[in-house]
Motif scaffolding. Structure first.
Motif, PDB file in Angstrom:
ATOM      1  N   GLN A  67      -9.792   7.572   4.292  1.00 41.29           N
ATOM      2  CA  GLN A  67     -10.895   6.753   4.787  1.00 41.29           C
ATOM      3  C   GLN A  67     -11.249   5.603   3.848  1.00 41.29           C
ATOM      4  OE1 GLN A  67     -13.827   9.817   5.417  1.00 41.29           O
ATOM      5  NE2 GLN A  67     -12.892  10.448   7.347  1.00 41.29           N
ATOM      6  N   THR A  68     -10.536   5.510   2.726  1.00 42.87           N
ATOM      7  CA  THR A  68     -10.862   4.460   1.759  1.00 42.87           C
ATOM      8  C   THR A  68     -10.103   3.164   1.994  1.00 42.87           C
ATOM      9  OG1 THR A  68      -9.245   5.255   0.151  1.00 42.87           O
ATOM     10  CG2 THR A  68     -11.487   6.145  -0.011  1.00 42.87           C
ATOM     11  N   GLY A  69      -9.059   3.190   2.811  1.00 47.57           N
ATOM     12  CA  GLY A  69      -8.320   1.958   3.067  1.00 47.57           C
ATOM     13  C   GLY A  69      -7.082   2.180   3.905  1.00 47.57           C
ATOM     14  N   THR A  70      -6.538   1.089   4.390  1.00 49.20           N
ATOM     15  CA  THR A  70      -5.357   1.149   5.262  1.00 49.20           C
ATOM     16  C   THR A  70      -4.134   1.673   4.512  1.00 49.20           C
ATOM     17  OG1 THR A  70      -6.235  -0.755   6.452  1.00 49.20           O
ATOM     18  CG2 THR A  70      -3.938  -0.208   6.828  1.00 49.20           C
ATOM     19  N   VAL A  71      -3.931   1.201   3.287  1.00 52.29           N
ATOM     20  CA  VAL A  71      -2.777   1.651   2.504  1.00 52.29           C
ATOM     21  C   VAL A  71      -2.879   3.142   2.230  1.00 52.29           C
ATOM     22  CG1 VAL A  71      -1.584   1.422   0.293  1.00 52.29           C
ATOM     23  CG2 VAL A  71      -2.411  -0.613   1.475  1.00 52.29           C
TER      24      VAL A  71
END
Length: 191
Positions: free
Chosen positions: A137-141
Motif C-alpha cells: 500500500q506504500t507505492g506502485t513499485v
C-alpha cells in the motif's frame, strides 16, 4: 570487512567487463567464489551491496546472490532474533525500493525475499501476509514487488523449485491454502 567488500566490488566489475581478457576474468571469478564460500557474514555483505545504488548493477546482483547463499547455508545456525532481523531487512528491501526500477534488481530482491519466506513462513513469520499487505500500500513499485513475490512463491511451491523438500513443500501448500482467501482479497483490492 570494508577491504574485502572493496575487493569483491572490483572483482565483480572485472568479471563482468567485456574488455577483460579470459585469464583476468577467471581470476576475478575465483575471488568472487572464494568470498562467497568463506564469508562468515554473507548476509550483511550481500544486503550492503544490494542497497548501494552507487554500485554497478552487476555488483548489486552479486549482493543478492550472497544474501541468498546466506539464507540457504547459514539460516539454520542463527538465533530466532536474527531471523526476525533478516525478515525485517527483506521487507525494507521491498519497501525502500532498492531495485531502482531495474527488472534484474527487482528479480534479485524477490529471489532473496522468496528464499527467506520459503525457509521461515509460517512457523517463524506469522505476520508475513499483514507485512506484505502494508508494504504493497506504500507505492506502485512495492505493490509490483509483492505481486512478483506471490508469483514466485506459487511457482516454487508448485514443484518448480527442485531444492524444496517434499515435506516443506507440503507445509507451504497447506499454509497457502489456509490464507488463500486473504491472498485473493489482497489481489482483488489491488485491481
Amino acid at each position: 570487512m570494508e577491504e574485502s567488500l572493496r575487493l569483491i566490488v572490483e572483482a565483480v566489475d572485472v568479471a563482468l567487463d567485456p574488455t577483460i581478457d579470459h585469464k583476468d576474468r577467471n581470476r576475478a571469478y575465483e575471488v568472487c567464489e572464494k568470498f562467497r564460500a568463506t564469508c562468515d557474514d554473507a548476509w550483511t555483505a550481500g544486503v550492503f551491496l544490494i542497497t548501494q545504488s552507487s554500485l554497478s548493477t552487476g555488483v548489486r546482483l552479486f549482493g543478492g546472490q550472497l544474501a541468498q547463499h546466506a539464507i540457504e547455508h547459514q539460516l539454520g545456525n542463527i538465533h530466532i532474533d536474527e531471523i526476525t532481523s533478516w525478515q525485517q531487512t527483506v521487507l525494507q528491501l521491498i519497501s525502500l525500493n532498492y531495485c531502482s526500477y531495474s527488472p534484474a534488481l527487482s528479480k534479485a530482491i524477490i529471489c532473496v525475499v522468496g528464499e527467506l519466506v520459503k525457509k521461515t513462513w509460517p512457523q517463524q513469520w506469522k505476520t508475513l501476509m499483514a507485512d506484505l499487505t502494508a508494504i504493497s500500500q506504500t507505492g506502485t513499485v512495492q505493490l509490483e514487488l509483492v505481486l512478483l513475490l506471490f508469483g514466485r512463491l506459487g511457482e516454487d511451491v508448485s514443484s518448480c523449485d527442485r531444492s524444496l523438500h517434499q515435506k516443506r513443500r507440503q507445509e507451504l501448500v497447506i499454509s497457502l491454502h489456509k490464507c488463500m482467501s486473504d491472498i485473493f482479497d489482497f489481489i482483488i483490492s489491488t485491481i
